[in-house]
Design a protein around this motif. Sequence first.
Motif, mmCIF file in Angstrom:
data_model
loop_
_atom_site.group_PDB
_atom_site.id
_atom_site.type_symbol
_atom_site.label_atom_id
_atom_site.label_comp_id
_atom_site.label_asym_id
_atom_site.label_seq_id
_atom_site.Cartn_x
_atom_site.Cartn_y
_atom_site.Cartn_z
ATOM 1 N N LEU A 29 0.812 -1.216 0.000
ATOM 2 C CA LEU A 29 0.000 0.000 0.000
ATOM 3 C C LEU A 29 0.842 1.261 0.000
ATOM 4 C CD1 LEU A 29 -2.845 -0.797 2.540
ATOM 5 C CD2 LEU A 29 -3.196 0.080 0.234
ATOM 6 N N ILE A 30 1.948 1.217 0.733
ATOM 7 C CA ILE A 30 2.810 2.394 0.866
ATOM 8 C C ILE A 30 3.807 2.351 -0.271
ATOM 9 C CG2 ILE A 30 4.395 3.623 2.383
ATOM 10 C CD1 ILE A 30 2.921 2.402 4.745
ATOM 11 N N MET A 34 0.535 6.574 -4.051
ATOM 12 C CA MET A 34 -0.489 6.338 -3.031
ATOM 13 C C MET A 34 -1.216 7.627 -2.658
ATOM 14 S SD MET A 34 1.674 5.758 0.480
ATOM 15 C CE MET A 34 2.902 6.935 1.065
ATOM 16 N N LEU A 36 -2.851 9.286 0.671
ATOM 17 C CA LEU A 36 -2.927 9.236 2.125
ATOM 18 C C LEU A 36 -4.104 10.075 2.603
ATOM 19 C CD1 LEU A 36 0.852 9.673 3.036
ATOM 20 C CD2 LEU A 36 -0.494 7.575 3.202
ATOM 21 N N LEU A 42 -1.439 10.130 10.654
ATOM 22 C CA LEU A 42 -1.134 9.077 9.686
ATOM 23 C C LEU A 42 -0.163 8.066 10.272
ATOM 24 C CD1 LEU A 42 -0.711 11.273 6.488
ATOM 25 C CD2 LEU A 42 -2.561 9.657 6.945
ATOM 26 N N ILE A 44 2.660 5.335 9.119
ATOM 27 C CA ILE A 44 3.526 4.756 8.097
ATOM 28 C C ILE A 44 4.312 3.644 8.763
ATOM 29 C CG2 ILE A 44 5.343 5.185 6.389
ATOM 30 C CD1 ILE A 44 2.756 6.689 5.815
ATOM 31 N N SER A 74 6.961 1.627 13.010
ATOM 32 C CA SER A 74 5.885 2.508 12.558
ATOM 33 C C SER A 74 6.188 3.928 12.995
ATOM 34 C CB SER A 74 4.526 2.065 13.105
ATOM 35 O OG SER A 74 4.503 2.157 14.511
ATOM 36 N N LEU A 420 -4.926 -3.951 5.499
ATOM 37 C CA LEU A 420 -5.320 -2.548 5.340
ATOM 38 C C LEU A 420 -5.413 -1.806 6.666
ATOM 39 C CD1 LEU A 420 -8.318 -2.932 2.842
ATOM 40 C CD2 LEU A 420 -6.048 -2.078 2.281
ATOM 41 N N TYR A 423 -3.895 1.538 7.632
ATOM 42 C CA TYR A 423 -4.026 2.601 6.636
ATOM 43 C C TYR A 423 -5.287 3.407 6.929
ATOM 44 C CZ TYR A 423 -2.681 4.446 2.030
ATOM 45 O OH TYR A 423 -2.219 5.237 0.989
ATOM 46 N N GLN A 424 -5.135 4.694 7.224
ATOM 47 C CA GLN A 424 -6.290 5.515 7.587
ATOM 48 C C GLN A 424 -7.209 5.739 6.375
ATOM 49 O OE1 GLN A 424 -3.272 6.057 8.850
ATOM 50 N NE2 GLN A 424 -3.776 5.711 10.999
ATOM 51 N N TRP A 458 -10.030 -0.867 12.928
ATOM 52 C CA TRP A 458 -9.429 0.346 12.353
ATOM 53 C C TRP A 458 -9.201 1.421 13.417
ATOM 54 C CZ3 TRP A 458 -11.261 -1.820 7.591
ATOM 55 C CH2 TRP A 458 -10.395 -1.637 6.514
#
Length: 644
Positions: A29-30, A34, A36, A42, A44, A74, A420, A423-424, A458
Amino acid sequence: MHKLKILFIVVFALFTQTISFGQVFLPKLISDGMVLQRDVDLNIWGWASPGEKVTLHFIDQVYRTETAIDGKWSISLPPHPAGGPYEMRIEGVNLMIINDILLGDVWIGSGQSNMELTMDRVKDKYPEVISSANNSFIRQFEVPDTYSFTGPNTDYKIGSWIKADKNNIYKFSAIGYFFAQELYQEYKVPIGFINAALGGSPAEAWLSEEALNNFPEHYASLKEFKNPNLIKQIESDNKRITKEWYEGLDWKDAGIRNDWSKADLDDEDWDQMDVPGYWADNDLGLVNGAVWFRKEINIPADKAGKKGQVVLGRIIDADSVFLNGEFIGTTGYQYPPRKYAVPTGILKEGNNVIAVRIINQSGKGGFVSDKPYNLVIEGDSIDLSGIWKYRLGGSMEPLASQITVRWKPGGLYNAMIAPLLGYQVKGVLWYQGESNTDNPNEYEDLMQTLIIDWREKWQQEEVPFFIVQLANFMEAKENPEESNWAAIRQAQLNISNLPNTGLVVAIDAGEWNDIHPLDKKVIGERLALQARKMVYYELDLIASGPKVESVRRKGNQLILAFSDIGSGLLALGHKDLKHFAVAGEDGNFVWANARISGDQIIVWSENVSSPNRVRYAWADNPEGANLYNKEGLPASPFEAFIEE
């Protein structure tokens, strides 16, 4: 010398392994291109050697961390407004540069094939949309279709971000693209769409193991499929059963032995059938196996030798198509539209022959009605419907049912959703339910559990969740009916009462003969209406059709009150409301009269003196249902009871 050479090789190998292990790795995803999520903290993340120092450079700021003992690291970034493109640099023992990053709104689209269905499938319906697609601020990440039962995955094996341009537009989810297009046109904010859907998937496949604890049967199934040997055995059995069936059919098929595809075949004694249609409804009866069809068409001199396209609607189940003895295309299952290119040089002046071998595994086989059947040459169309000749090539017992492993509980959550979670996102679009119509009673609990679980995972308890209600499908019935499709729609209506959850009604956007209707634009636009009101705070916007709120009885009449009536209730296209039914204590529903009275609807039947329940659009295909608000949004189907 020989020993020194061996020692050097060993030392070099150890050195390169250390470097490889120590390198910083990022999830798929990163990556370049991409999107964001704007205006939120966020996350990462990635992997490297335990204790390795990692530095991240982004928009003139530097962030540092150190990997944990499990090798994961992270970094939290502060909120940023919409914008870009930007570059991100991540340094460990190696340097990784991520280019062309946008900050905007990120949406997930999940569920079944109607969410997954691409712009390629609808290209003939929206040619101007396809030809004008060129917006680098709309992007998609397609999650690979896979499953896992052994636990949540941390990454995908493949995946990349693509832009909505002429090269990539065909790969976009059609609903996702139309939704993103609406939002971008309205707010000029970059939109990232993550396509995490899989055709045929039931809701339970998208639940985590923790959530499945609430459903003992599904939880037991997940536990069972943690055994890789079981999966190997099932997949081996599936392949063997299918292989033996098709090999047996090919051996039996007289059409293969005698080449019934050739143009000069003597077919004078073949039976005739009106196409489209099913051979089970003709003299052949309900037979499974291979049936061959042939039709002669006349081509004028000015079209001879030209390129063209054979369009054969939809066929159940599989087909191979020949033109003048030349193979021009095949499709292996029933759902895609049949569109086969005719190369130059095949068509000739005068008589030409189309031959079609249809393989039907079970049920009725043949050509689906109310679809296009024609030969298109330079914009001119020759009708291919009507009388065709046909003959049974070889019959078989129905193909034995098989276990679809990837649809089992928990598998899609682990492989397609779990990676996922860091990932925000801005919200979730959900189009699913067809595969749960065999058991609608548990669907509401499944989906409420799913929504709550995803929000917890999430760590966004109020992440918006917008549900597309099942579209109209199958043949319309004359009398009120019991309908599992309607029951699923009622469950979806109930689910939409959860906080920050919306419903898109689709009973006017389906096709009776196709579980994959092409009108994805109206669905994307209605989803965008929900988002505009609930997420982008256009609070005065009318985003939903009428929803029943209460029912009371007055004599032999039921008085219905509604919310979301907008500027008024409307019987669209007709002065009378259609598709209302009432029942009394016996539970037998009969068609009812209905009329609009201000902001209410009055429903009654002379055949029910004391009604206590009412249904609207309660059918697989509620053809003719016409309750809307004046903003043009359809009312949700419902079943409601009088308030005691």
